[in-house]
Design a protein around this motif. Structure first.
Motif, PDB file in Angstrom:
ATOM      1  N   ALA A  82     -52.898  50.988  -1.904  1.00 22.10           N
ATOM      2  CA  ALA A  82     -52.549  51.827  -2.998  1.00 22.10           C
ATOM      3  C   ALA A  82     -51.777  51.176  -4.126  1.00 22.10           C
ATOM      4  N   ALA A  83     -50.571  50.947  -3.684  1.00 15.25           N
ATOM      5  CA  ALA A  83     -49.730  50.348  -4.620  1.00 15.25           C
ATOM      6  C   ALA A  83     -50.172  49.024  -5.257  1.00 15.25           C
ATOM      7  N   ALA A  84     -50.876  48.099  -4.370  1.00 13.27           N
ATOM      8  CA  ALA A  84     -51.592  46.774  -5.066  1.00 13.27           C
ATOM      9  C   ALA A  84     -52.309  47.170  -6.121  1.00 13.27           C
ATOM     10  N   ARG A 102     -42.478  30.124  -3.975  1.00 14.01           N
ATOM     11  CA  ARG A 102     -41.498  30.872  -3.991  1.00 14.01           C
ATOM     12  C   ARG A 102     -40.980  31.158  -2.216  1.00 14.01           C
ATOM     13  N   MET A 103     -41.858  30.477  -1.569  1.00 14.63           N
ATOM     14  CA  MET A 103     -41.475  30.388  -0.112  1.00 14.63           C
ATOM     15  C   MET A 103     -40.737  29.356   0.519  1.00 14.63           C
ATOM     16  N   GLN A 104     -40.282  28.388  -0.647  1.00 14.44           N
ATOM     17  CA  GLN A 104     -39.585  27.106  -0.212  1.00 14.44           C
ATOM     18  C   GLN A 104     -37.976  27.548  -0.061  1.00 14.44           C
ATOM     19  N   SER A 105     -37.314  26.979   0.451  1.00 12.25           N
ATOM     20  CA  SER A 105     -36.090  27.197   0.827  1.00 12.25           C
ATOM     21  C   SER A 105     -35.357  25.736   1.482  1.00 12.25           C
ATOM     22  N   PRO A 106     -34.218  25.319   1.184  1.00  9.57           N
ATOM     23  CA  PRO A 106     -33.686  24.386   1.820  1.00  9.57           C
ATOM     24  C   PRO A 106     -33.343  24.469   3.259  1.00  9.57           C
ATOM     25  N   VAL A 107     -33.448  25.697   3.779  1.00 11.76           N
ATOM     26  CA  VAL A 107     -33.450  25.986   5.307  1.00 11.76           C
ATOM     27  C   VAL A 107     -35.060  25.637   5.640  1.00 11.76           C
ATOM     28  N   GLU A 108     -35.132  24.576   6.499  1.00  9.74           N
ATOM     29  CA  GLU A 108     -36.530  24.032   6.583  1.00  9.74           C
ATOM     30  C   GLU A 108     -37.290  25.003   7.542  1.00  9.74           C
ATOM     31  N   LEU A 109     -36.705  25.739   8.344  1.00  5.06           N
ATOM     32  CA  LEU A 109     -37.547  26.500   9.194  1.00  5.06           C
ATOM     33  C   LEU A 109     -38.327  27.771   8.346  1.00  5.06           C
ATOM     34  N   ILE A 110     -37.682  28.058   7.301  1.00  6.10           N
ATOM     35  CA  ILE A 110     -38.198  28.963   6.482  1.00  6.10           C
ATOM     36  C   ILE A 110     -39.459  28.765   5.924  1.00  6.10           C
ATOM     37  N   PRO A 111     -39.678  27.779   5.179  1.00  5.39           N
ATOM     38  CA  PRO A 111     -41.115  27.339   4.474  1.00  5.39           C
ATOM     39  C   PRO A 111     -41.868  27.035   5.739  1.00  5.39           C
ATOM     40  N   GLN A 112     -41.416  26.490   6.764  1.00  2.03           N
ATOM     41  CA  GLN A 112     -42.266  25.810   7.893  1.00  2.03           C
ATOM     42  C   GLN A 112     -42.927  27.374   8.367  1.00  2.03           C
ATOM     43  N   LEU A 113     -42.115  28.164   8.991  1.00  6.87           N
ATOM     44  CA  LEU A 113     -42.750  29.495   9.389  1.00  6.87           C
ATOM     45  C   LEU A 113     -43.456  30.190   8.642  1.00  6.87           C
ATOM     46  N   ALA A 114     -42.879  30.458   7.321  1.00  7.48           N
ATOM     47  CA  ALA A 114     -43.856  30.970   6.188  1.00  7.48           C
ATOM     48  C   ALA A 114     -45.111  30.187   5.933  1.00  7.48           C
ATOM     49  N   GLY A 115     -45.043  29.175   6.041  1.00  4.85           N
ATOM     50  CA  GLY A 115     -46.263  28.253   5.547  1.00  4.85           C
ATOM     51  C   GLY A 115     -47.221  28.541   6.575  1.00  4.85           C
ATOM     52  N   TYR A 116     -46.908  28.604   7.828  1.00  5.77           N
ATOM     53  CA  TYR A 116     -47.646  28.666   9.139  1.00  5.77           C
ATOM     54  C   TYR A 116     -48.499  29.989   8.841  1.00  5.77           C
ATOM     55  N   ILE A 117     -47.756  31.142   8.733  1.00  7.47           N
ATOM     56  CA  ILE A 117     -48.706  32.402   9.056  1.00  7.47           C
ATOM     57  C   ILE A 117     -49.279  32.490   7.613  1.00  7.47           C
ATOM     58  N   ILE A 118     -48.819  32.025   6.490  1.00  9.21           N
ATOM     59  CA  ILE A 118     -49.556  32.056   5.065  1.00  9.21           C
ATOM     60  C   ILE A 118     -50.872  31.236   5.230  1.00  9.21           C
ATOM     61  N   ALA A 119     -50.688  30.115   5.834  1.00 10.01           N
ATOM     62  CA  ALA A 119     -51.933  29.069   5.587  1.00 10.01           C
ATOM     63  C   ALA A 119     -53.049  29.712   6.687  1.00 10.01           C
ATOM     64  N   ALA A 120     -52.655  30.730   7.595  1.00 11.61           N
ATOM     65  CA  ALA A 120     -53.526  31.092   8.767  1.00 11.61           C
ATOM     66  C   ALA A 120     -53.922  32.473   8.098  1.00 11.61           C
ATOM     67  N   GLY A 121     -53.758  32.667   6.898  1.00 11.94           N
ATOM     68  CA  GLY A 121     -54.043  34.117   6.290  1.00 11.94           C
ATOM     69  C   GLY A 121     -55.416  34.496   6.146  1.00 11.94           C
ATOM     70  N   GLY A 122     -55.777  35.429   5.911  1.00 10.59           N
ATOM     71  CA  GLY A 122     -57.130  35.990   5.905  1.00 10.59           C
ATOM     72  C   GLY A 122     -57.602  35.678   4.446  1.00 10.59           C
ATOM     73  N   LYS A 123     -58.155  36.847   3.769  1.00 10.56           N
ATOM     74  CA  LYS A 123     -58.945  36.816   2.528  1.00 10.56           C
ATOM     75  C   LYS A 123     -58.117  37.176   1.359  1.00 10.56           C
ATOM     76  N   ARG A 124     -56.772  37.360   1.570  1.00 10.95           N
ATOM     77  CA  ARG A 124     -55.963  37.755   0.485  1.00 10.95           C
ATOM     78  C   ARG A 124     -56.519  38.958  -0.292  1.00 10.95           C
ATOM     79  N   LEU A 125     -56.799  40.084   0.527  1.00 10.58           N
ATOM     80  CA  LEU A 125     -57.532  41.426  -0.021  1.00 10.58           C
ATOM     81  C   LEU A 125     -56.479  42.078  -1.039  1.00 10.58           C
ATOM     82  N   ARG A 126     -55.424  42.120  -0.633  1.00 11.50           N
ATOM     83  CA  ARG A 126     -54.160  43.043  -1.200  1.00 11.50           C
ATOM     84  C   ARG A 126     -53.888  42.334  -2.657  1.00 11.50           C
ATOM     85  N   PRO A 127     -53.864  41.138  -2.594  1.00 16.75           N
ATOM     86  CA  PRO A 127     -53.549  40.471  -3.964  1.00 16.75           C
ATOM     87  C   PRO A 127     -54.626  40.539  -4.816  1.00 16.75           C
TER      88      PRO A 127
END
Length: 340
Positions: free
Chosen positions: A192-194, A40-65
């Motif tokens: 709380a919402a999670a 769902r972070m994919q997009s034909p606008v290349e910068l979107i998955p590139q930037l989103a992937g950068y921060i998600i790949a550098a993410g922590g332990k996924r505590l909230r999900p």
């Protein structure tokens, strides 16, 4: 580099595997959630998955999900809706991180260059907006108005918290209650919402949904209180940022509030100069940490976290014993007793 050691209130060392144990319990669901995040972070606008992937790949332990998945399991859910909703929670969290780093002008995120440092502020804000939009698409696809209500409300509260924090920045007159209002909105509301939606997808009674909301809310408050202590006490490798980032940005956190209130006129003049007027010199961070230790501000902030952790623990009392409940209880201690 100034590092705080010897906080006398430390108890026995926490189970360092507590979060891993919770994650292992929902490993299959988390795998599906992560696959959906990538899709769902994919997009034909290349910068979107590139930037989103950068921060998600550098993410922590996924505590909230992970909390969404674990709460669903705790309530006996055996479907798959919680996987997409966990991804939704992670998108909301990631969007707020992108916006936070722009507002705070942060150059680091978990030890790596922040997305705004790599891609620029404009791209970070806009991709954050994209991730927020993706989260709402996932909410709508789920089809539950109650889920939509919970997560859209959380998103609005988080935004309010961001603005509220702007009003307290660089203000030594900030009250403890105002500070708590900020961290409840910015951090704890999504915790709380999670957790709450785990009961909703499981069609559990309102009392259980309320209990999970209380668990997540108080865990989130404790989490942020400890984070604010760690900013004055942990090495960059542990925190993913340099010691004293909050101090250099003039953020008014509880350790600052307590130290300011307990200090002399000369001490308060120091804080007005350094965090209100932002006139900082070499040695000021060391002095700030020494004053916090002198007045017991770091110790007492952790004690506040223990108080909220106890409320989170009590909130799970009505659920039957089982591996999910035990792991969620252990995570409370893990969050509070992180290394200082």
């Amino acid at each position: 580099m100034a590092v705080v050691t010897n906080l006398s209130l430390k108890r026995s060392k926490p189970d360092v595997n507590a979060l891993d144990k919770l994650t292992d319990l929902v490993a299959d669901d988390l795998k599906a959630c992560n696959a959906l995040i990538i899709d769902r972070m994919q997009s034909p606008v290349e910068l979107i998955p590139q930037l989103a992937g950068y921060i998600i790949a550098a993410g922590g332990k996924r505590l909230r999900p992970v909390l969404t998945l674990a709460s669903s399991r705790l309530c006996g859910y055996d479907g798959s809706r919680h996987q997409a909703l966990a991804a939704c929670v992670e998108f909301i969290h990631t969007a707020t991180l992108l916006h936070d780093d722009v507002v705070d002008e942060s150059d680091l995120r978990r030890g790596l260059a922040s997305a705004n440092a790599v891609f620029g502020n404009k791209a970070s804000v806009l991709v954050g907006d994209f991730l927020f939009s993706r989260s709402f698409q996932l909410m709508v696809e789920d089809g539950s108005l109650e889920v939509l209500r919970i997560l859209s409300h959380a998103s609005a509260v988080i935004a309010e918290g961001e603005v509220l924090q702007l009003t307290t920045s660089n203000d030594t007159g900030t009250s403890e209650q105002a500070y708590l209002d900020v961290i409840r909105a910015k951090t704890a509301e999504l915790f709380a919402a999670a957790c709450q939606i785990g009961a909703v997808v499981s069609n559990r009674p309102a009392v259980e949904a309320d209990a999970l909301f209380a668990y997540g809310l108080n865990l989130g408050i404790a989490f942020q209180l400890v984070d604010d202590v760690l900013d004055y006490s942990a090495l960059q490798a542990q925190l993913g940022k340099t010691v004293g980032d909050d101090f250099r940005e003039g953020k008014i956190t509880l350790p600052v509030i307590l130290t300011y209130r307990r200090g002399s006129d000369e001490d308060r003049a120091f804080w007005r100069r350094t965090v209100e007027e932002m006139e900082q010199t070499d040695g000021d961070l060391d002095k700030a940490i020494a004053m916090m230790n002198q007045h017991g501000a770091l110790r007492d902030t952790v004690e506040r976290a223990r108080h909220y952790g106890a409320i989170a623990r009590d909130s799970l009392g009505l659920f039957p014993d089982g591996p999910e409940k035990r792991a969620m209880l252990d995570v409370i201690d893990f969050v509070i007793d992180r290394e200082f």
